[in-house]
Every structure is written in C-alpha cells, then in structure tokens.
Design a protein around this motif. Structure first.
Motif, short mmCIF file in Angstrom:
data_model
loop_
_atom_site.label_atom_id
_atom_site.label_comp_id
_atom_site.label_asym_id
_atom_site.label_seq_id
_atom_site.Cartn_x
_atom_site.Cartn_y
_atom_site.Cartn_z
N LEU A 1 0.82 -1.20 0.00
CA LEU A 1 0.00 0.00 0.00
C LEU A 1 0.86 1.26 0.00
CD1 LEU A 1 -2.91 -0.98 2.42
CD2 LEU A 1 -2.81 -1.09 -0.08
N LYS A 2 2.01 1.19 0.65
CA LYS A 2 2.94 2.32 0.61
C LYS A 2 3.45 2.55 -0.82
CE LYS A 2 4.65 1.94 5.38
NZ LYS A 2 5.84 1.69 6.23
N THR A 3 3.74 1.44 -1.52
CA THR A 3 4.19 1.55 -2.90
C THR A 3 3.11 2.14 -3.78
OG1 THR A 3 5.64 -0.37 -2.60
CG2 THR A 3 5.09 0.26 -4.86
N PHE A 4 1.87 1.69 -3.57
CA PHE A 4 0.76 2.24 -4.36
C PHE A 4 0.60 3.73 -4.09
CE2 PHE A 4 -3.69 3.42 -4.87
CZ PHE A 4 -3.93 3.01 -6.18
N ARG A 5 0.77 4.14 -2.85
CA ARG A 5 0.67 5.57 -2.54
C ARG A 5 1.75 6.36 -3.26
NH1 ARG A 5 2.02 8.83 3.05
NH2 ARG A 5 1.14 10.82 2.36
N ALA A 6 2.95 5.80 -3.33
CA ALA A 6 4.04 6.49 -4.03
C ALA A 6 3.71 6.64 -5.51
CB ALA A 6 5.34 5.71 -3.86
N ILE A 7 3.08 5.61 -6.10
CA ILE A 7 2.68 5.71 -7.51
C ILE A 7 1.67 6.84 -7.68
CG2 ILE A 7 1.47 4.52 -9.38
CD1 ILE A 7 2.65 1.91 -8.30
N GLY A 8 0.71 6.92 -6.76
CA GLY A 8 -0.29 7.98 -6.83
C GLY A 8 0.30 9.36 -6.68
N GLN A 9 1.44 9.46 -6.00
CA GLN A 9 2.08 10.76 -5.82
C GLN A 9 2.95 11.14 -7.01
OE1 GLN A 9 4.04 9.88 -2.07
NE2 GLN A 9 2.61 11.18 -0.95
N TYR A 10 3.68 10.16 -7.56
CA TYR A 10 4.68 10.46 -8.58
C TYR A 10 4.13 10.46 -10.00
CZ TYR A 10 8.19 10.10 -4.93
OH TYR A 10 8.93 10.31 -3.80
N PHE A 11 3.04 9.74 -10.25
CA PHE A 11 2.49 9.71 -11.60
C PHE A 11 1.98 11.09 -12.03
CE2 PHE A 11 -1.02 8.44 -14.62
CZ PHE A 11 -0.16 8.17 -15.67
N PRO A 12 1.17 11.78 -11.21
CA PRO A 12 0.78 13.15 -11.58
C PRO A 12 1.97 14.10 -11.65
CG PRO A 12 -0.68 12.27 -9.90
CD PRO A 12 0.48 11.34 -9.99
N LEU A 13 2.95 13.88 -10.77
CA LEU A 13 4.15 14.72 -10.80
C LEU A 13 4.90 14.54 -12.12
CD1 LEU A 13 6.13 16.65 -9.40
CD2 LEU A 13 7.23 14.63 -8.38
N THR A 14 4.94 13.29 -12.60
CA THR A 14 5.60 13.02 -13.88
C THR A 14 4.90 13.75 -15.02
OG1 THR A 14 6.30 10.84 -13.08
CG2 THR A 14 6.32 11.20 -15.46
N LEU A 15 3.56 13.72 -15.01
CA LEU A 15 2.81 14.44 -16.04
C LEU A 15 3.12 15.93 -16.00
CD1 LEU A 15 0.66 14.61 -18.25
CD2 LEU A 15 -1.07 14.76 -16.45
N SER A 16 3.19 16.49 -14.80
CA SER A 16 3.49 17.91 -14.67
C SER A 16 4.88 18.23 -15.21
CB SER A 16 3.40 18.33 -13.20
OG SER A 16 2.12 18.05 -12.67
N ILE A 17 5.85 17.36 -14.92
CA ILE A 17 7.22 17.58 -15.41
C ILE A 17 7.27 17.48 -16.93
CG2 ILE A 17 9.55 16.62 -15.41
CD1 ILE A 17 9.12 15.83 -12.50
N VAL A 18 6.53 16.53 -17.50
CA VAL A 18 6.50 16.37 -18.96
C VAL A 18 5.91 17.62 -19.61
CG1 VAL A 18 5.43 15.09 -20.84
CG2 VAL A 18 6.46 13.86 -18.93
N LEU A 19 4.81 18.13 -19.06
CA LEU A 19 4.20 19.34 -19.61
C LEU A 19 5.14 20.54 -19.49
CD1 LEU A 19 0.54 19.03 -18.29
CD2 LEU A 19 1.37 18.56 -20.58
N LEU A 20 5.81 20.65 -18.34
CA LEU A 20 6.75 21.75 -18.14
C LEU A 20 7.93 21.63 -19.11
CD1 LEU A 20 7.65 24.22 -16.52
CD2 LEU A 20 8.73 22.67 -14.89
N THR A 21 8.39 20.39 -19.35
CA THR A 21 9.49 20.18 -20.30
C THR A 21 9.08 20.61 -21.70
OG1 THR A 21 10.31 18.32 -18.98
CG2 THR A 21 11.04 18.46 -21.28
N GLY A 22 7.84 20.26 -22.10
CA GLY A 22 7.36 20.69 -23.40
C GLY A 22 7.31 22.20 -23.53
N LEU A 23 6.90 22.88 -22.47
CA LEU A 23 6.85 24.34 -22.49
C LEU A 23 8.25 24.94 -22.59
CD1 LEU A 23 5.17 26.92 -22.23
CD2 LEU A 23 5.33 26.69 -19.74
N ILE A 24 9.20 24.38 -21.83
CA ILE A 24 10.58 24.88 -21.87
C ILE A 24 11.19 24.68 -23.25
CG2 ILE A 24 12.90 24.50 -20.95
CD1 ILE A 24 11.61 23.86 -18.26
N LEU A 25 10.94 23.52 -23.86
CA LEU A 25 11.47 23.26 -25.20
C LEU A 25 10.89 24.24 -26.23
CD1 LEU A 25 11.42 19.35 -25.31
CD2 LEU A 25 13.42 20.85 -25.21
N LYS A 26 9.62 24.57 -26.10
CA LYS A 26 9.01 25.53 -27.02
C LYS A 26 9.66 26.91 -26.86
CE LYS A 26 6.18 27.57 -29.81
NZ LYS A 26 6.34 27.41 -31.28
#
Length: 293
Positions: free
Chosen positions: A63-88
């Motif tokens: 359950l701790k591992t699942f919680r970490a997934i729930g925390q880092y998956f949205p964070l990954t999406l945010s980083i990907v979007l920010l990376t796309g903005l920086i590249l533009k």
C-alpha cells in the motif's frame, strides 16, 4: 501529437446538457449528506481500524508503494508538460511538443485545484483532524464533520484529501484519447482515483467525505476549465494564438539572452583591460627589454 476531443450533446432541457451545473449539484449533495449524517465518516473509518493497533494497513509495503505511484504519476505528467513548455521557449521556431490548450488546461487544473483550492484555501481554513487522531479511533482530538471549522486543531489536517485531488486531475486525460479508447481509459483512471481514496482511508489519513468532496471539487473545476478553454466561442483558434504567443515569447527571451551574453562579454573585456593597465606584466629580473638588446 494529435488529440481527439468530441463535445457530446445531450437532449436539450436536461441537466446532462449542463455538466458544470451537474458537477456543482453533485458536490453540494455530497457535502449536505455528510454534514447531515457525519456518523457515516466514522462508520467507514472503523472498517479499517483495529483496536489496539490503529490502522495496520498503513504499515503494509504494498500500500505504501501504491501511494508512491499515486504521488509520482501526476508529478511526472506535470514535469513532462513543463518540459514541453521549456522546449518551445528554447526553440520558438518549432511547433509545441503538446497542443498549447492541452498544456494550458492541465497546468491550470493542477495549479488551481490541488495547489490553490485544496492546500492554499481549504486545508488552512477547515481544521479537521485525521481519522487516526480522533478519540473515537484511538486518538486525542475531537471528531469534526466535513465543512466544519473545528476550532482548536491546527496541525495534520484532513479536509480535503490532497492526494485524491491530485489523482482526480488525471481523469480528464480520458477525453483526449481516440473515442474508441475513451470509455476504457475513463474507467481505469476513475478506478485509480477510487483506489487512492481507499488507500488513504485505510491509512487512517482521510475520511470518506474528504476523498469524495475533493474529487467532486476537482470535477467541477475540470468542467469549468473545459468550457473556458475548449467550448466557449473562439476557443478553437486558441491553439494557433497560444503557439504564436509562445513563439513570440521564446524569440524575445532568446534576444534578451543574447544581449545579456554580449553585455557580459563586453564587461569582462573592459575589466580585463582595466586590470592590465593597473597591473602590467613584470618581466623577470635580468631580462633585457627588446629596445635594449
């Protein structure tokens, strides 16, 4: 990358035609239900509580591992979007890595939802203790119903669930995939939100109302942003306008960066010349100057 967005229409005159109103009604209904019957929260929380042990699920590694997934998956999406903005901005002559409205929509959803509404407004105002801290479940604090101000509790607040709110921001992703996959993705993301809520309740970190109201508020915000960015008149041209504005900003930043570099080089050159005048190079003793040879 191409996103398929379809604006479905319901029969006119029904509440389904107005999803923003529907989401607001759902949020109000859930809030009134738990305000009128706060014992529902305690009854559900007791399902995960063991006398003398508290909430043993909080010690389970899976359950701790699942919680970490729930925390880092949205964070990954945010980083990907920010990376796309920086590249533009770094390469303004190239098209955006992601559709500009897609980036704007999810960036606004994460910033206005979990960041501002949940952690910036609701948690500081509504001082509700977590289930593991209330007297009915082995803690030392008084139970406080949903949307109640509480009074003297100012640490480790429960209302509303920030993690559920973050994961709920992923649900609109289902409306950016091809239509044939939309229902499947929607079910999977909704199940992810439900599993995150159950996980937080099993940890004794949130009541059921914390999770449901958080998801409902994010749903209402998501619908409002959808209408503002995708449905309102003239929204179809936003991608072109946003791309042009990002290109303009990128060229402006590049020009400013180049001017700054040129000024820095000139300043270093002037400093070097001034230093050379103040401290001329001295020849070793006994060495004749060229004019004396």
């Amino acid at each position: 990358m191409v996103y398929f967005v379809e604006a479905g229409r319901a029969p006119r005159g029904t509440v389904w035609e107005k999803p923003l109103l529907l989401s607001a009604l759902v949020t109000v209904t859930i809030s009134l239900l738990f305000s009128a019957f706060p014992q529902i929260d305690l009854a559900i929380a007791r399902l995960f509580y063991v006398e003398g042990q508290g909430f043993p699920a909080s010690e389970m590694d899976a359950l701790k591992t699942f919680r970490a997934i729930g925390q880092y998956f949205p964070l990954t999406l945010s980083i990907v979007l920010l990376t796309g903005l920086i590249l533009k901005l770094a390469y303004p002559s190239r098209p955006c890595l992601f559709a500009p409205r897609f980036t704007l929509y999810f960036t606004s959803l994460f910033l206005l939802g979990p960041a501002l509404l949940v952690n910036g407004i609701l948690k500081p105002i509504f001082d509700r203790p977590r289930p593991r801290n209330v007297t009915e479940l082995g803690g030392a604090d008084l139970f406080v119903p949903a949307w109640s101000m509480g009074g003297d509790f100012f640490d480790d607040r429960s209302f509303v669930s920030g993690e559920v709110a973050v994961v709920a921001c992923l649900v609109p992703l289902a409306f950016f995939v091809p239509v044939v996959w939309r229902r499947c993705v929607l079910v999977l993301l909704s199940a992810f939100v439900a599993a995150t809520a159950l996980n937080r309740m099993a940890f004794g970190a949130h009541f059921l109302s914390d999770a449901l109201i958080a998801a409902a508020l994010i749903g209402m915000l998501a619908v409002g942003l959808w209408y503002l960015i995708y449905v309102r008149p003239g929204a179809a041209s936003c991608d072109v306008k946003l791309d042009a504005e990002l290109s303009r900003l990128g060229f402006a930043l590049r020009d400013h960066r180049q001017r700054t570099i040129r000024r820095a080089r000139l300043s270093i050159a002037r400093l070097a010349r001034s230093f050379a005048r103040l401290y001329p190079l001295r020849q070793p003793a006994g060495t004749a100057r060229p004019s004396e040879a």
